[in-house]
Design an enzyme around this catalytic site. Structure first.
Site: not given
Ligand code: GRF
Length: 189
Positions: A102, A104, A140
């Site tokens: 994941n 974050h 997380d």
């Molecule tokens: C990223 O910042 C991720 O960490 C968060 O959502 C965003 C995803 O962006 N959970 P995208 O959909 O790939 O543009």
């Protein structure tokens, strides 16, 4: 390694992964979203495992099992959540424990949860960033694979800061997944 990427939103991380040439076997979304459109336009296999409830009646176990079934159908063995906004529970970790990554938008363990950028800004930190980590049952909290720092500017809004984090995140996540697939970086056992 047969990679699946999971999206819920704009899918710009997925877009960066596609552009980098990463071999993606499947893209899964929990809702209709730009990320799914991007995957379709790129000619990738897609599955919409639609989440119909966002309330208290949401059956997380049943949903997690549905996604596992889709992963098995496509013989997936490595999963990258890229802005996927549904938290999985036991069935997913029973099948794919240690093989789910994941990203974050904070320097974990600071600012866990769904509003990491907003929370970092509200706290007044001068540096935040992004963390690529192994997803675990605890949110997380899994082993950290990569991190990058991003400075907070005094003029930042949640949107401007998140956009700068995402610029770094796209590159770092793509590189990290690529290194794991090539065997240059090992997932913790
Ligand atoms: C990223 O910042 C991720 O960490 C968060 O959502 C965003 C995803 O962006 N959970 P995208 O959909 O790939 O543009």
């Amino acid at each position: 390694m047969k990679l699946a990427v999971l999206v819920s939103g704009t899918g710009t991380i997925l877009e960066a992964m596609i552009s980098s040439g990463l071999e993606i076997r499947l893209v899964v979304a929990d809702r209709s979203c730009r990320g799914l459109d991007i995957a379709q336009q790129a000619g990738l296999a897609i599955e919409l495992v639609e989440r119909t409830s966002f309330g208290r009646d949401f059956d997380r176990t049943e949903y997690s099992q549905r996604v596992v079934d889709v992963m098995r159908k496509h013989q997936i063995d490595f999963i990258a959540m890229a802005g996927f906004m549904t938290v999985f529970n036991e069935p997913m970790f029973a099948s794919y424990d240690g093989r789910i990554l994941n990203t974050h938008p904070s320097l974990l363990p600071a600012f866990k949860g769904a509003h990491a950028v907003r929370d970092a800004l509200a706290y007044g930190v001068k540096v935040t960033g992004c963390t690529i980590h192994v997803a675990t049952l605890e949110l997380d909290a899994g082993p950290i694979m990569a991190q990058a720092a991003v400075s907070v500017e005094s003029s930042d809004t949640e949107e401007s800061l998140h956009e700068r984090i995402k610029t770094v995140e796209r590159q770092l996540y793509t590189q990290t997944v690529g290194s794991i697939i090539k065997g240059e970086l090992r997932l913790p056992s």
